[in-house]
Design a protein around this motif. Structure first.
Motif, PDB file in Angstrom:
ATOM      1  N   ASP A 169       0.861  -1.174   0.000  1.00 27.93           N
ATOM      2  CA  ASP A 169       0.000   0.000   0.000  1.00 27.93           C
ATOM      3  C   ASP A 169       0.899   1.225   0.000  1.00 27.93           C
ATOM      4  OD1 ASP A 169      -1.536   2.113   0.617  1.00 27.93           O
ATOM      5  OD2 ASP A 169      -2.553   1.189   2.312  1.00 27.93           O
ATOM      6  N   GLN A 170       0.852   1.955  -1.102  1.00 26.34           N
ATOM      7  CA  GLN A 170       1.851   3.024  -1.248  1.00 26.34           C
ATOM      8  C   GLN A 170       1.326   4.387  -0.865  1.00 26.34           C
ATOM      9  OE1 GLN A 170       2.150   2.066  -5.207  1.00 26.34           O
ATOM     10  NE2 GLN A 170       3.638   0.429  -4.922  1.00 26.34           N
ATOM     11  N   ARG A 171       0.285   4.427  -0.058  1.00 26.80           N
ATOM     12  CA  ARG A 171      -0.286   5.743   0.186  1.00 26.80           C
ATOM     13  C   ARG A 171       0.626   6.653   0.994  1.00 26.80           C
ATOM     14  NH1 ARG A 171      -5.082   4.058   4.250  1.00 26.80           N
ATOM     15  NH2 ARG A 171      -3.799   2.975   5.749  1.00 26.80           N
ATOM     16  N   VAL A 173       3.627   7.090   0.430  1.00 22.24           N
ATOM     17  CA  VAL A 173       4.669   7.640  -0.441  1.00 22.24           C
ATOM     18  C   VAL A 173       4.509   9.145  -0.575  1.00 22.24           C
ATOM     19  CG1 VAL A 173       5.442   7.725  -2.815  1.00 22.24           C
ATOM     20  CG2 VAL A 173       5.136   5.533  -1.705  1.00 22.24           C
TER      21      VAL A 173
ATOM     22  N   ASP B 589      -0.069   8.027  -6.695  1.00 20.33           N
ATOM     23  CA  ASP B 589      -0.767   8.534  -5.519  1.00 20.33           C
ATOM     24  C   ASP B 589      -1.846   7.528  -5.125  1.00 20.33           C
ATOM     25  OD1 ASP B 589      -2.352   9.717  -3.688  1.00 20.33           O
ATOM     26  OD2 ASP B 589      -2.409  11.667  -4.679  1.00 20.33           O
ATOM     27  N   THR B 590      -1.559   6.806  -4.052  1.00 19.26           N
ATOM     28  CA  THR B 590      -2.453   5.728  -3.680  1.00 19.26           C
ATOM     29  C   THR B 590      -3.841   6.227  -3.310  1.00 19.26           C
ATOM     30  OG1 THR B 590      -0.483   4.842  -2.716  1.00 19.26           O
ATOM     31  CG2 THR B 590      -2.452   3.600  -2.409  1.00 19.26           C
ATOM     32  N   ASP B 591      -3.874   7.373  -2.685  1.00 18.30           N
ATOM     33  CA  ASP B 591      -5.164   7.903  -2.287  1.00 18.30           C
ATOM     34  C   ASP B 591      -6.062   8.090  -3.511  1.00 18.30           C
ATOM     35  OD1 ASP B 591      -6.696   8.549  -0.125  1.00 18.30           O
ATOM     36  OD2 ASP B 591      -6.368  10.696  -0.372  1.00 18.30           O
ATOM     37  N   SER B 621      -4.087  -4.687  -4.456  1.00 15.08           N
ATOM     38  CA  SER B 621      -3.529  -4.826  -3.106  1.00 15.08           C
ATOM     39  C   SER B 621      -4.109  -3.757  -2.197  1.00 15.08           C
ATOM     40  CB  SER B 621      -2.010  -4.750  -3.141  1.00 15.08           C
ATOM     41  OG  SER B 621      -1.580  -3.427  -3.159  1.00 15.08           O
ATOM     42  N   LEU B 622      -4.378  -2.625  -2.756  1.00 17.89           N
ATOM     43  CA  LEU B 622      -4.978  -1.544  -1.983  1.00 17.89           C
ATOM     44  C   LEU B 622      -6.383  -1.916  -1.537  1.00 17.89           C
ATOM     45  CD1 LEU B 622      -3.927   1.271  -1.378  1.00 17.89           C
ATOM     46  CD2 LEU B 622      -5.440   2.075  -3.161  1.00 17.89           C
ATOM     47  N   GLN B 625      -6.321  -4.326   1.284  1.00 18.09           N
ATOM     48  CA  GLN B 625      -6.092  -3.667   2.571  1.00 18.09           C
ATOM     49  C   GLN B 625      -7.402  -3.162   3.151  1.00 18.09           C
ATOM     50  OE1 GLN B 625      -3.172  -2.643   4.405  1.00 18.09           O
ATOM     51  NE2 GLN B 625      -2.391  -4.400   3.310  1.00 18.09           N
TER      52      GLN B 625
END
Lengths: 616, 857
Positions: A169-171, A173, B589-591, B621-622, B625
């Protein structure tokens, strides 16, 4: 420190500014909710908050009562509730329950959630799902960086490691990118950026992206170079037992947010004492980077000096005595107090660490690092598991074994794992799954299986994703290649020679002369070569992802200025106190000053606890 | 000195003021109040063609030289006739004109960002841009539909543009910022039965208040209360207050009474500046402050139909006759007077201008101007003037004066004259700092450009500095004067982000609205002009295109956007969700990715949604989670779809530990085992199987013996069994689960020691040869402080460990014995390290001797 250091080391920038920025912003946010209000603070934000704004400051801005977020029903009578939290779904859900309970009871209040360091869409989605999006106002407290010391800045985000490296989970970053952007805009422009690791690359890009907007004023640059490094580049170092004073204190007493609580057996009184551990503490400042075997000597020297200072009282006339009392005495007393605490702490460590089993543990670790007598090591670990010495310690040794040996033989892997499960329960199947995914503890297997699988999956998806997928897989089966790296970078000094821990000759002293931390060695090499040239083989062994970037300071050519020798190292996924000590040593040797920015301070225990499945 | 012809440029009213002694005792004297002088400058001859002048129309002019709105009443009073709304620049060039079709307009006004506000009788406020296109509307409160707006005022404060209305029920309603409407109903004014004779809005102490007068009474209305007030030193002969005016910054207040007196003082009414009798009994049409910040001479301009009066603390007044009906527009540093034909500026003469242009002035600036004039005539008098200045040592001052005075001038010719003089003077100075000269030249060029008739923004230098160049550029952009805006940005070298880029973006946003041009043409034009200009957000432009219903154009424009993250929100809006997802992932940007995922989840059916995720591992994968916290079942479905049996196995194991009931727990484990089998993970399958067996065993034990151990690990179970003495069961478990011997021995040893069951321990030690040796026996006994028992095992310890064993039980002699026998250097040292020199003298000696002999060999 006894060894010589270059005198021309540049001064560090003043990082207290960061605290001021954070405080001002927090006050601004609190004022957005005028009037008396109760403040609920996420448990792990409490210590960092304490460093930024004390209770008095909060009260000045009409905070009435303070509560810790404990995920239980609340008993607040205030009609304004303010929540200062990390962007976590569970906490937001808890708040939603409070709001909904109030609604059901017909209670009217105003609610404000302040997310730190930023809010995530997922959190807002929860508010929306729970039907309270309109009832709650949300804000962000961009409190990215907490200076723990003159040269340590922490993001205080321990979950960064698990979320990013395990959860994929790269949030965070962007968060790290913003932190870097902040440093760049206050202390920059940086002239060079180096890095290694997938996350490091992404953080670098995120930072560059953010840097594109906004003004391009060029203040006096205070930091020359940045170095970004992923934790998964080097897992060996944080998993080794720490033997430098500061690291030992962390391993034994757990340093939390730059302060430690010494238990009564250390303070030799009934009460525990909380002590801030930083360069303000003169005694600590002198011993923090020392190998433990050296500490007692230094402390007793210090005690003698103190005595002499006290003794000067004799033969003073009234006037001298007056100045002595008003100017020196307080300092001496303070020093006295600290000295006795540190002596107490060292005694307590001594008791634990000079025991036979600790010596054997160290011996095993050193053998693993050297690749020596592996069979003996394995039976030592087996006994360790069988005797149930410590759940985390056993796991640590298993990981060290796997990392240094490039995975365990299937037979060993299975037997050790079975024993571990017998000792600590079958739920650790999940722990092992996590460790495997991260490449911390793996079974050696035939090389082909992976490629077959990869190409099979590759056919299913389009070209663009193949790269990403391969990335994901390669991390899955990541080989540590420790032995080869160790050889190439000469990480393990030859055992023949005696290593004088009082006058260390290289960074290996932080592990009793047995091992130079890989992470720090990489930094040293890249700085020396001003890039990755000549390290091609090393980076290949580390799975690549190295980069060099001009960091946007651009035009500055004055390479000799002081700021060029100030180097900011950012550890993504945390770093240990031993690594910081090693960098301080390197800095003294080469005339650099290092500033360590880390997502959190870790040690072996914290790193492995994050791998347990009930963690979060 | 020669007379100055250029003095005629100015409508000067220079007269000595009454001597200080003549001032009344209550009037404040001001240092330097020597001349009381104002000038009126013609800004424009109006370009509009108003047949009736300003009669029969409502007019509103925006401050800072902004646009003018006119609402003309229809000429015929037939019910079908509608008023006409017209918008002009300050020079009277038409910008918009349309028939007013809405309700009765009570008040017109402009916002700080040049939007037109029309307050209607029913409380609705309509907002138009300066080209007359409708933007939005809002209401000042529902009660106004019934009670109607009697009067309304539009005001500006640090919070933005506000509106105050007086309702038919004589209540005041306030909105401090129309961008963020919060209506405030002010408290009732006791006894108010009619429209107040006058009122105004004040902004003080971060609060917006209303000051109103009924007859001779004054009240201040704030959020909470209505407070009667009386101005300090207000003449008793005043009866009714009929006009009130606050200054531009709300610092001062002027009151006009029906006795013709003007009271001037601070806005809190506590300080009086002066009171002047105008000798006019007719009520004025308008009153405004005319005052330059930092100047010492506050004054008020009062207007009657044909007559204008400037009143100040020096008691003397200046009069002007007006040809036409006019309106006053108060400004920061002056008052503008707009009539049907002309646009003029009335301001206090700046001190420097006065010093330079005053007849027979000997000020350095005046002399320098003269010198330069002579120089141009090639007359040697120039030198004389210069000498004179130099004798006074005033050349620097002279240059400064000329530069400063130039800043106050509106005529380019006069500006040039003064600047040339300054430049001439500069030649004779070394070390003169050029900044002021350069910046004034630059500012004046910008000002002259925008003051031009075609642009029509008559700003003074002081206003320009107050409003800042950024705002000026904004205003030009609003007026679609893109080329001029860009010229100014380039000329002033404003950084691209704030300057050229912003202008270009606005241009592009305007361009995409031109419906007559094809998508390709516009896209090409935009990209050609904007290119790679820093700080341009193509997505903003695309968003504008989409708003105008041009989806295709929007997509074309988005392709130019280099930051993929920026493309996402718009792509979602346009329902290009798949594309949005890949762009979001590209952005890192995961968000953002998460935003898209949630969107997709609601938009697609489950199968398609999972399929989409499968192609995007990062999104997947996000989402996992998220599911771990929120939707466990979805997580299972996800693994199921992927046939990821390994993860499914893990999922069930996790589930089993979260489960309290044993049955469910077992079935979870059963599922886990099945999945692990499918995944060909024999180890895990076996581990889960064993766990089930263990659970069954534990359950049975609980039923039979009442020992609670369900959920314990094998180790803990064994330990428990041994502690409670169920040796048989322990033995069975040890065999069933093939527990390694070593582990079992350790376990049993510790358990027995814990119980202090020494007898059983001894028995145990004799069952067979210990796989862990006998040193642990010694250690464990010592740990439980039983030296006696420990000694029993010393003899059984292997020779290599014997020294340690002896030391452990405190038998140094024995240890020495063994060490000497084994002649082991390390062991000898070990024993020595435990010896104290005084008590163990003999042992030490023996050891040392052995060491010495060993060393000889």
């Amino acid at each position: 420190m006894a060894h010589s250091s270059r005198k021309d080391a540049p001064d560090l920038p003043d990082f207290s500014l960061l605290k001021r920025i954070a405080r001002d912003q927090l006050i601004y946010l609190l004022e957005q909710l005028p009037g008396k209000k109760d403040l609920f603070i996420e448990a792990d934000l409490m210590s960092p908050l304490d460093r930024i704004a004390n209770v008095t400051t909060l009260k000045e801005h009409e905070v009435d009562k303070l509560y810790k977020v404990d995920h239980k029903p609340i008993y607040s009578t205030s009609d304004q509730l303010c929540f200062l939290i990390r962007p976590r779904i569970q906490t937001v859900k808890w708040i939603a329950d409070i709001v909904n309970a109030d609604k059901a009871a017909g209670k009217l209040r105003s609610y404000k959630i302040i997310f730190s360091p930023q809010k995530f869409y997922a959190c807002e989605a929860v508010l929306e799902e729970q039907g309270i999006y309109g009832d709650v106002s949300t804000d962000e407290w961009a409190f990215h960086l907490l200076p723990l010391d003159d040269d340590i800045i922490s993001l205080e985000l321990p979950e960064f490691f698990r979320d990013n490296f395990l959860g994929g989970d790269q949030r965070w970053v962007t968060t790290a990118g913003s932190a870097l952007h902040l440093l760049h805009s206050v202390y920059g422009p940086f002239s060079k950026a180096y890095g290694i690791g997938r996350c490091a690359k992404m953080v670098y890009e995120s930072w560059r992206e953010q840097g594109k907007e906004g003004e391009k004023k060029t203040p006096q640059s205070e930091i020359g170079t940045v170095f970004l490094v992923d934790r998964d580049v080097d897992f060996v170092t944080p998993l080794c037992s720490q033997v430098v004073y500061e690291g030992l204190v962390d391993d034994i007493f757990r340093i939390k947010c730059g302060s430690v609580e010494f238990t009564p057996d250390v303070t030799s009184s009934e009460k525990s004492v909380k002590v801030m551990l930083n360069s303000q503490d003169k005694v600590f400042g002198e011993i923090r980077n020392e190998h433990f075997s050296n500490v007692f000597g230094l402390l007793s020297q210090k005690a003698r000096n103190l005595q002499t200072a006290y003794d000067r009282r004799r033969g003073m006339d009234i006037k001298q005595m007056k100045t002595f009392v008003s100017e020196e005495l307080k300092g001496l007393k303070q020093e006295h107090h600290l000295l006795s605490l540190h002596i107490g702490a060292s005694e307590s460590m001594m008791k634990r660490k000079t025991k036979q089993d600790f010596q054997e543990l160290l011996k095993t670790e050193h053998s693993l690092l050297e690749g020596f007598e592996i069979r003996e090591c394995i039976s030592y670990i087996e006994e360790h598991i069988n005797r149930q010495v410590s759940m985390i310690e056993s796991l640590r040794l298993l990981c060290l074994l796997s990392l240094t040996e490039n995975g365990l033989l299937p037979k060993d892997y299975r037997s050790l794992k079975a024993q571990y499960l017998q000792s600590y329960g079958t739920e650790h199947l999940l722990t092992f799954a996590n460790l495997r995914q991260l490449g911390l503890l793996v079974e050696q297997q035939a090389g082909e299986t992976l490629t077959v699988m990869e190409s099979k999956v590759g056919k299913l998806v389009n070209d663009k994703t193949v790269g990403k997928l391969t990335d994901a897989f390669s991390s899955l089966a990541k080989k540590s290649n420790f032995r080869a790296l160790s050889k190439r970078l000469a990480l393990v000094p030859k055992t023949m020679e005696e290593y004088d821990l009082r006058t260390p000759r290289d960074m290996a002293y932080i592990f009793s002369g047995a091992y130079i931390p890989l992470s720090c060695k990489l930094i040293e090499q890249v700085l020396e070569r001003e890039g990755w040239t000549g390290l091609e083989e090393v980076t290949r062994l580390l799975n690549g992802n190295e980069f060099v970037g001009s960091a946007g300071g651009g035009s500055e050519t004055g390479r000799t200025t002081d700021s060029q020798r100030i180097i900011l190292v950012m550890f993504l996924g945390g770093c240990s106190y031993s690594e910081i000590s090693a960098l301080r040593f390197l800095g003294k040797e080469k005339g650099y000053k290092f500033i360590v920015v880390t997502t959190a301070i870790i040690n072996a225990a914290r790193l492995l606890e994050a791998m347990l499945d009930n963690y979060g | 000195m020669s007379c100055r012809s250029y003095a005629s440029y100015y409508h000067y009213y220079l007269r000595p003021v009454a001597m200080l002694s003549e001032l009344g005792p209550d009037s404040r004297s001001h240092d330097g109040c020597v001349f009381f002088s104002h000038r009126k400058i013609e800004l424009y001859e109006m370009g509009w063609n108003l047949k009736e002048g300003l009669r029969n129309c409502q007019i509103a002019a925006a401050p800072y030289g902004g646009p003018i709105a006119l609402l003309k009443e229809p000429q015929r009073s037939s019910p079908s006739a509608r008023p006409q709304l017209e918008i002009y620049t300050s020079s009277g060039s038409p910008m918009a004109s349309f028939m007013w079709k809405s309700g009765v307009v009570k008040q017109l006004g402009w916002t700080i960002s040049d939007d037109l506000l029309c307050v209607q009788e029913d409380g609705t406020v309509l907002v138009y841009d300066l080209f007359g296109s409708f933007k939005r509307h809002f209401s000042m409160g529902n009660e106004l539909v019934q009670s109607h707006v009697l009067e309304a005022k539009i005001f500006h404060s640090p919070y933005g543009t506000g509106i105050a209305v007086l309702s038919g029920a004589y209540r005041f309603i306030l909105a401090t910022n129309i961008e963020d409407i919060k209506l405030r109903r002010l408290p009732e004014v006791p006894g108010l039965q009619g429209v107040p004779s006058c009122w105004t809005v004040l902004s003080q102490d971060r609060q917006t208040k209303v000051l109103l007068a009924t007859g001779a009474d004054l009240y201040i209305l704030d959020n909470t209360a209505c407070t009667p007030v009386s101005p300090s030193g207000f003449s008793p002969q005043a009866t009714n207050i009929i006009q009130v005016a606050g200054s531009f910054s709300y610092k001062y207040l002027a009151l006009f009474t029906d006795s013709g007196h003007v009271w001037m003082g601070s806005a809190n009414l506590k300080e009086k500046l002066c009171e002047v009798d105008t000798k006019m009994r007719t009520p004025p049409t308008q009153m405004a402050w005319c005052w330059r910040p930092k100047s010492q001479q506050p004054s008020v301009v009062i207007m009657w139909e044909k007559y204008l009066l400037v009143v100040g603390p020096c008691k003397d007044t200046i009069q002007y006759n007006l040809d036409n009906e006019s309106v006053l527009v108060p400004e920061l540093d002056s008052v503008r007077i707009i009539s049907g034909t002309h646009h003029e500026l009335l301001q206090e003469v700046p001190v420097v201008s006065e010093e330079i242009f005053k007849i027979a002035s000997m000020a350095p600036g005046a002399l320098l101007l003269e010198a330069h004039k002579e120089y141009e005539k090639e007359s040697q008098k120039a030198d004389e003037y210069l000498r004179e200045i130099k004798e006074q040592d005033g050349l620097g001052e002279a240059v400064k004066q000329c530069v400063e005075a130039a800043g106050y001038e509106h005529e380019p010719e006069t500006q040039k004259m003064l600047l040339r003089a300054a430049s001439f003077g500069k030649c004779f100075l070394s070390n003169f700092r050029p900044e002021q000269f350069v910046s004034t030249c630059r500012d004046l060029r910008v000002l002259n450009a925008v003051r031009d008739y075609t642009v029509g923004i008559p700003l003074t230098l002081q206003q320009y500095k107050q409003m800042t160049v950024q705002v000026l550029i904004d205003r030009l952009v609003y007026r679609k004067l893109y080329p001029l805006a860009i010229e100014i940005c380039r000329y002033l070298k404003i950084p691209e982000y704030q300057g050229v880029s912003r202008v270009l973006k606005h241009w592009a946003c305007c361009k995409v609205q031109q419906k007559e041009e094809a998508d390709e043409v516009i896209a090409r034009m935009v990209s050609l002009k904007l290119g790679e200009t820093a700080g341009i957000s193509y997505s903003d432009i695309a968003a504008r295109a989409y708003e105008c219903g041009r989806t295709e154009l929007a997509i074309k424009l988005l392709e130019f956007e280099p930051r993929s993250g920026e493309q996402v929100p718009l792509l979602l809006k346009m329902k290009r969700s798949q594309l949005a997802l890949s762009k979001a992932i590209e952005s890192g940007d995961t968000d953002l990715v998460y935003t898209v995922v949630t969107y997709l989840k609601n938009e697609m059916n489950r199968g398609d949604f999972f399929m989409t995720l499968r192609n995007q591992p990062i999104a997947l994968s996000l989402y996992r989670q998220f599911c771990k916290h929120q939707e466990q079942d979805t997580l299972k479905d996800l693994y199921n779809q992927d046939d990821d049996h390994q993860e499914l196995g893990n999922f069930y194991v996790r589930a089993s530990y979260q489960e309290g009931r044993l049955d469910t727990r077992m079935s979870c484990l059963q599922n886990a085992m099945d999945e692990y089998n499918k995944a060909k993970n024999e180890f895990n399958a076996k581990a889960t199987e064993e766990e089930m067996r263990l659970l069954r065993f534990q359950r049975r034990l609980e039923e039979e013996k009442g020992e609670r151990m369900v959920g314990c690990s094998l180790q803990d179970t064994l330990h428990c069994l041994l502690i409670v003495g169920l040796h048989k069961q322990a033995e069975q478990l040890y065999k069933d689960f093939r527990v390694p011997d070593k582990r079992y021995w350790w376990l049993k040893l510790n358990a027995l020691a814990e119980k202090e069951d020494w007898e059983e321990m001894e028995k145990f030690s004799k069952t067979k040869k210990s796989p862990i040796g006998y040193l642990p026996f010694v250690d464990v006994c010592i740990k439980h402080h039983n030296k006696y028992e420990a000694r029993k095992y010393v003899s059984k310890v292997t020779p290599e460990q014997k020294v340690k064993a002896h030391i452990a039980v405190g038998d140094l002699e024995g240890a020495a014995e063994v060490a000497i026998e084994r002649r082991n250097e390390g062991e000898i040292s070990l024993v020595l390290s435990h010896c104290t020199a005084t008590t163990d003298r003999t042992i030490v000696d023996r050891l040392n001797r052995t060491r010495a002999t060993a060393g000889k060999k």
